[in-house]
Design a protein around this motif. Structure first.
Motif, PDB file in Angstrom:
ATOM      1  N   THR A   8       3.426 -21.179 -12.986  1.00 17.70           N
ATOM      2  CA  THR A   8       2.061 -20.716 -13.217  1.00 17.70           C
ATOM      3  C   THR A   8       1.027 -21.632 -12.578  1.00 17.70           C
ATOM      4  O   THR A   8       1.322 -22.741 -12.128  1.00 17.70           O
ATOM      5  CB  THR A   8       1.794 -20.607 -14.740  1.00 17.70           C
ATOM      6  N   GLY A  12      -5.243 -18.235  -7.552  1.00 19.24           N
ATOM      7  CA  GLY A  12      -4.330 -17.467  -6.713  1.00 19.24           C
ATOM      8  C   GLY A  12      -4.118 -18.143  -5.371  1.00 19.24           C
ATOM      9  O   GLY A  12      -4.917 -18.977  -4.935  1.00 19.24           O
ATOM     10  N   THR A  17       4.519 -17.746  -6.193  1.00 23.91           N
ATOM     11  CA  THR A  17       5.635 -16.838  -5.916  1.00 23.91           C
ATOM     12  C   THR A  17       6.627 -17.477  -4.947  1.00 23.91           C
ATOM     13  O   THR A  17       7.843 -17.382  -5.134  1.00 23.91           O
ATOM     14  CB  THR A  17       5.103 -15.513  -5.356  1.00 23.91           C
ATOM     15  N   ASP A  38       8.985 -10.856 -12.140  1.00 23.58           N
ATOM     16  CA  ASP A  38       7.651 -10.761 -11.552  1.00 23.58           C
ATOM     17  C   ASP A  38       6.710 -10.114 -12.570  1.00 23.58           C
ATOM     18  O   ASP A  38       6.869  -8.941 -12.922  1.00 23.58           O
ATOM     19  CB  ASP A  38       7.708  -9.922 -10.280  1.00 23.58           C
ATOM     20  N   ASP A  40       3.420  -9.883 -12.047  1.00 24.55           N
ATOM     21  CA  ASP A  40       2.178  -9.523 -11.362  1.00 24.55           C
ATOM     22  C   ASP A  40       2.088  -8.006 -11.189  1.00 24.55           C
ATOM     23  O   ASP A  40       2.169  -7.473 -10.063  1.00 24.55           O
ATOM     24  CB  ASP A  40       2.102 -10.223 -10.013  1.00 24.55           C
ATOM     25  N   LYS A  94      -1.583  -2.924 -16.164  1.00 17.66           N
ATOM     26  CA  LYS A  94      -1.138  -4.129 -16.865  1.00 17.66           C
ATOM     27  C   LYS A  94      -1.028  -3.910 -18.373  1.00 17.66           C
ATOM     28  O   LYS A  94      -0.290  -4.616 -19.066  1.00 17.66           O
ATOM     29  CB  LYS A  94      -2.102  -5.286 -16.589  1.00 17.66           C
ATOM     30  N   SER A 120       4.216 -15.967 -12.806  1.00 21.04           N
ATOM     31  CA  SER A 120       2.954 -15.542 -13.418  1.00 21.04           C
ATOM     32  C   SER A 120       1.937 -15.113 -12.375  1.00 21.04           C
ATOM     33  O   SER A 120       1.838 -15.728 -11.314  1.00 21.04           O
ATOM     34  CB  SER A 120       2.371 -16.704 -14.236  1.00 21.04           C
ATOM     35  N   PRO A 121       1.158 -14.068 -12.655  1.00 21.62           N
ATOM     36  CA  PRO A 121       0.034 -13.738 -11.764  1.00 21.62           C
ATOM     37  C   PRO A 121      -1.065 -14.777 -11.909  1.00 21.62           C
ATOM     38  O   PRO A 121      -1.070 -15.586 -12.846  1.00 21.62           O
ATOM     39  CB  PRO A 121      -0.427 -12.376 -12.279  1.00 21.62           C
ATOM     40  N   ALA A 128      -0.542 -12.785 -17.095  1.00 23.17           N
ATOM     41  CA  ALA A 128      -0.370 -14.239 -17.083  1.00 23.17           C
ATOM     42  C   ALA A 128      -0.088 -14.777 -18.484  1.00 23.17           C
ATOM     43  O   ALA A 128       0.764 -15.650 -18.677  1.00 23.17           O
ATOM     44  CB  ALA A 128      -1.620 -14.901 -16.504  1.00 23.17           C
TER      45      ALA A 128
END
Length: 270
Positions: A8, A12, A17, A38, A40, A94, A120-121, A128
């Motif tokens: 995390t 961004g 990833t 994933d 996200d 989401k 985590s996004p 997240a």
């Protein structure tokens, strides 16, 4: 017993990833059965980095909604036995993510895997928060810039307050992974130093991944960069994973490479 690890950060584009793919791959190389999830929802990039985007039939939301079984949605890695991933959905909302549903999936995965890595996004939205809620360990990925470090500090605060372990009065063990690091730019005051970042975040350093063209090349090819052990980034992720597992290794990419006599005299590059 399987261990749930969240990869995390607040900001961004810092390499979460990419890091999740390489750490998971490195764990599988060590013989650990590993699955990457994933979280996200709406974007979904982990399958691209892992090179399995054309194999996605069912995803995380399909499993949560009962449209598919977990075994149908898991995608086996092309290169390594014992490495799987559960893709996110690109088309669903989401809000389809639920605490109970995620818990059920993680509990089922714990029966078959040694490590469950949650990608985590960015930010602090629902995906997240759910990615970190069940975490038993965390890897905080940050770039050596003020905004990235500040956002990572915010994530550490959330790990200390909005996780199951926090509700039980325990702290989630967190470790720091610095990506896109360039010691020469640090010397020119264009980047924060490892020491500066450690002082601000106050969590143990587990790895430093240098700026490297190999990362972009590997991502475009759908191959986690840790497979490229001729690259500095691939070596850095191997070192990082070894430290994560308790092995001691030098932090060799945190300092400027010392040049030999002829390099200094004639400006040669090693």
């Amino acid at each position: 017993m399987a261990k749930v690890v969240v990869i995390t950060s607040g900001k961004g584009g810092v390499g979460k990833t990419t890091s999740c793919a390489s750490i998971g791959t490195a764990l599988a190389m060590q013989g650990f059965r590993t699955v990457l999830i994933d979280f996200d929802v709406g974007l979904r990039n982990l399958d691209l980095v892992m090179g399995c985007e054309r194999r996605v039939v069912y995803d995380l939301i399909n499993v949560l909604s009962g449209e598919a079984k977990l075994s149908q949605a898991l995608i086996k890695d092309k290169r390594l036995d014992g490495l799987y991933m559960l893709p996110a959905s690109q088309t669903r909302d989401k809000d389809a993510l639920t605490l109970e549903g995620v818990e059920e999936i993680i509990n089922e995965l714990k029966e078959d895997f040694d490590y469950i890595l949650c990608d985590s996004p960015a930010g602090i939205e629902r995906g997240a928060l759910l990615a970190m809620y069940f975490a038993e360990e965390a890897v905080i990925v940050t770039n050596p810039e003020v905004s990235s470090v500040r956002d990572s500090d915010r994530i550490i605060g959330l790990l200390d307050s909005k996780t199951r372990m926090a509700e039980q009065g325990q702290a989630v063990p967190s470790r720091l992974l610095i990506t896109r690091y360039n010691p020469e730019r640090v010397e020119q005051s264009e980047m924060m130093s490892v020491k500066d970042i450690e002082e601000i975040l106050a969590i143990p350093l587990v790895g430093v991944v240098p700026e490297s063209e190999a990362v972009l090349k590997a991502s475009n090819q759908g191959i986690p960069v840790v497979h490229d052990q001729e690259s500095d980034a691939g070596q850095a992720y191997s070192d990082m994973t070894a430290r994560f597992l308790g092995e001691e290794r030098d932090m060799r990419f945190a300092e400027i490479e010392k040049k030999g006599f002829f390099s200094r005299m004639f400006g040669g590059r090693r």
